[in-house]
Design an enzyme around this catalytic site. Structure first.
Site, PDB file in Angstrom:
ATOM      1  N   THR B 100       0.859  -1.181   0.000  1.00 31.46           N
ATOM      2  CA  THR B 100       0.000   0.000   0.000  1.00 31.46           C
ATOM      3  C   THR B 100       0.897   1.232   0.000  1.00 31.46           C
ATOM      4  O   THR B 100       1.621   1.474   0.965  1.00 31.46           O
ATOM      5  CB  THR B 100      -0.926  -0.012   1.232  1.00 31.46           C
ATOM      6  OG1 THR B 100      -1.798  -1.138   1.129  1.00 31.46           O
ATOM      7  CG2 THR B 100      -1.760   1.259   1.312  1.00 31.46           C
ATOM      8  N   LYS B 181      -7.369   1.552  -3.254  1.00 28.83           N
ATOM      9  CA  LYS B 181      -7.027   1.085  -1.915  1.00 28.83           C
ATOM     10  C   LYS B 181      -7.127   2.241  -0.913  1.00 28.83           C
ATOM     11  O   LYS B 181      -7.658   2.097   0.181  1.00 28.83           O
ATOM     12  CB  LYS B 181      -5.605   0.504  -1.895  1.00 28.83           C
ATOM     13  CG  LYS B 181      -5.072   0.131  -0.506  1.00 28.83           C
ATOM     14  CD  LYS B 181      -5.597  -1.185   0.027  1.00 28.83           C
ATOM     15  CE  LYS B 181      -5.337  -1.400   1.502  1.00 28.83           C
ATOM     16  NZ  LYS B 181      -4.206  -2.243   1.824  1.00 28.83           N
ATOM     17  N   LYS B 250      -0.207   4.098   9.189  1.00 35.87           N
ATOM     18  CA  LYS B 250       0.532   4.294   7.937  1.00 35.87           C
ATOM     19  C   LYS B 250      -0.440   4.592   6.783  1.00 35.87           C
ATOM     20  O   LYS B 250      -0.249   5.544   6.014  1.00 35.87           O
ATOM     21  CB  LYS B 250       1.362   3.044   7.614  1.00 35.87           C
ATOM     22  CG  LYS B 250       2.186   3.150   6.339  1.00 35.87           C
ATOM     23  CD  LYS B 250       2.980   1.883   6.060  1.00 35.87           C
ATOM     24  CE  LYS B 250       2.168   0.799   5.371  1.00 35.87           C
ATOM     25  NZ  LYS B 250       1.820   1.076   3.965  1.00 35.87           N
TER      26      LYS B 250
END
Lengths: 451, 451
Positions: B100, B181, B250
């Site tokens: 990601t 995402k 994150k």
């Protein structure tokens, strides 16, 4: 006899004690009441008389000042408690309610006095600002709402307690004084926290706070609160206790509660309130609010050493100042928008705030433009004619750099992030008309000014 | 020989290890690389080959899967580090970047490969979702962006790693997978925190969490995250570690960073991010994110016993559910508005999110209406035709009761307060047309859908 009328004074806390002893010094025969006996002894030593019940304190007095801490306490000493004042206040007495309470409460109190057969009591809604020293010197700021008859009768006392330049008669009757105080406290709530947020951020940037603080105070990031809190923010023990976290939290919760009643958004003040609640759980509630810097600096050993983007001290310092500028622009806009919504005269709000604890360089610079657009005199998207502030895009870009840096260092920046997101909302919801929108365009978040 | 081509797999963490062993199980000859030697030994024991450098792993392999933790790590193993993959990848090899990372990063990577003389490398931008168990079972959700040639070449591997119903080819080339995402993670970031916020609030209300949690899961306050995190929220030790706070932080920081780049507001996600930062300073970073409930429950002894307004268990439970509903409506609106802004196809975002970790009862109910207005097919102020949700005023009124109660109990409600203020902004900025605005009117905060 001094020729001055006897006064009952209910609530001899840090502020009340100073106010009451000032009245004694000015020649008023004052009968004090407080639930804490040592305070009564101290008041007697300062030349006051004392009473053991509110009803006894007010008996035979045409003047009653009430300076308890909360609306609940006011309700108890004036109306509902054992030996409440209502039973003994003489016909036509004036009650000066100086406590900070919601407008809703003091308006309800006026109605309840009437409903309980005492429409004769003259209620003055007159919260104060300025701290314990100015209370004792009789130089408070006082925001006064009430009928002309009530204000006239309370006039000598109000003048004795206030700085003559800081006695504000607020149009709108009972409740207007509390609304004015509430709007002032929007700035206080945001700027007490922004002071710790900015210096906590500066600390995490590795800056020497004792070295940069004087520079920040001379910058556009200045606020009265920052200047006032600074010594206790810089003191590792955050002493002496000047104003506890619970005090500003109480006023903060009045703002958000009233905003909910008005169905009005207060995103900045609500963000501050959550940080205050979080600080309670860390045990900071009874401590000086300068200690809130620990919300940003404590536990950094868990986060580890991180490298930010700014290299030089000068760059770092400018990020701190941009953070303050962004927050203060947002809090100034929230304050004035809310003030307009509750029906206050904007010029008076502005005048009061820049001369009191709500002052900030950004409020002074942007306030006049914001008010002009709130009053519908200048369209929100017009380039600022004679405005003193940078375009909103510039504020947003500068605040973005500060938020970006805080993210790199993993420091929470509650108010800075809230302010930046609100700027982005404003920039997306304002009618297009100019690539450079004026700073006052932020008002569109709170529902645009022209409505 | 199985007939399947050899694959290099870089990054054998919790997710990567499962994905790589699944490929082994499916008959691929896989050469793994990781910086942590014990993991390499474990991978060898599971039937994989190992390499001691990225360049060695990819040498002679037409297929390379990269599942490192961050963009910085991807940059190092693919391009910049000693023995980076770029020097050894065969002509025309495909690189599947499953980490990601920000869209900005993966788009820059594509350009950099070309600039460094390797335009032949076929890059697939294909972040995954679903957790370690689904990784090992080859039933992940995968969001795929890239050229047709790259996606075609990677197709067999992508199918082997994913659930056939959850392999999403996202239009827009390299970067589109990462954007998808990212938008999914807006829901994840908000709903991981809302789970702890709601149960922490329930705890402070005095509710028995084990008793009320099953009821909440059957209510309109349901979210996939709440159901998934519940066992670890309820466990006083918050074990076993399934996903650390640093993991969701994150991804949260990718969202807010990208939003800043797009100059787009993400007030909900930014509020969540600050709470995550604050949790780091309490040492929660490496712990399971179910333990975030402590942000609401720890330290209540400093706050003292307080009486709220709700009396019965039923009333209290409905406040908790209303809190979740309000937050989830706001996070659904932020997600879809941001998805539209970055150019994603809304139907695909919705379809993916309701079938993945971003799902919530509110997203399912309000999503279709929100999308209709974002696409300009239904004006924001029209009464909802066939909408499944209550008017926005009803959401706001119910959320107000929850926020009011949290204030009485002095519990921070970061997301609940942010959501309520945004509803109020929406109600003030939406063109008047109906006294009952539909829930989707919240989109006006993010700049209205029709533009």
């Amino acid at each position: 006899m001094s020729g001055k009328p006897p006064v009952a004074f209910i609530g001899l806390g840090a502020m009340g004690f100073g106010m009451a002893t000032n009245l004694v010094k000015e020649g008023y025969p004052v009968t004090g009441f407080d639930v804490y006996q040592p305070t009564l002894d101290r008041f007697q030593a300062a030349g006051g008389s004392t009473a053991s019940k509110p009803s006894e304190a007010v008996s035979g007095k045409d003047y009653c000042v009430c300076m308890v801490a909360t609306a609940q306490q006011a309700q108890s000493v004036l109306l509902d408690g054992d030996n409440a004042a209502i039973s003994s206040l003489p016909q036509g007495a004036v009650v000066l309610l100086c406590s900070t309470v919601p407008c809703e409460y003091v308006q309800g109190l006026e109605k309840e006095l009437a409903a309980r057969g005492r429409p004769d009591i003259l209620l003055v809604d007159c919260p104060v600002s300025g701290g314990a020293i100015r209370a004792a010197n009789g130089t408070l700021s006082i925001m006064v709402g009430g009928s002309s008859a009530a204000i006239e009768k309370g006039s000598d006392l109000l003048k004795t307690m206030s700085d003559p330049e800081k006695l504000y008669i607020v149009k709108g009757g009972v409740g207007a004084g509390s609304n004015m105080k509430m709007c002032h406290q929007v700035l206080a709530a945001n700027q007490i926290l922004s002071s710790s947020e900015a210096l906590g951020f500066a600390s995490r940037l590795g800056l020497d706070l004792n070295k940069v603080a004087p520079v920040i105070l001379k910058s556009e990031g200045w606020s009265w609160m920052l200047e006032n809190r600074l010594p206790r923010i810089l003191d590792p023990k955050h002493l002496p206790l000047a104003s506890a976290v619970t005090i500003i939290l109480k006023d903060t919760s009045i703002i958000t509660k009233e905003a909910r009643r008005y169905e009005f958004p207060t995103p900045m003040t609500s963000a501050a309130e959550q940080a205050y609640f979080a600080s309670l759980a860390r045990g900071y509630g009874p401590e000086d609010d300068g200690g809130l810097i620990r919300m940003y600096t404590d536990g950094k050993e868990h986060v580890g050493a991180l490298k930010g983007l700014a290299e030089t001290e000068e760059e770092k310092l400018s990020l701190v100042i941009d953070l303050l500028k962004g927050i203060h622009l947002a809090s100034a806009t929230e304050t004035l928008s809310f003030a307009q919504h509750v029906g206050l005269e904007l010029e008076q709000v502005f005048e009061l705030c820049i001369n009191a604890a709500g002052g900030s360089a950004m409020l002074s610079a942007a306030g006049p433009e914001i008010m002009k657009t709130l009053r519908g005199e200048e369209a929100i998207q017009e380039p600022s004619a004679g405005g003193k502030t940078a375009p909103l895009q510039v504020f947003a870009a500068n605040l973005t750099r500060a938020v970006e840096e805080a993210q790199a260092l993993k420091v929470p920046i509650y108010l800075g992030n809230a302010a930046l997101n609100l700027m982005r909302v404003a920039l997306r919801t304002t009618p297009k008309g100019s690539s450079d929108l004026p700073a006052r365009a932020m008002i569109s978040v709170w529902g645009k000014g022209s409505s």
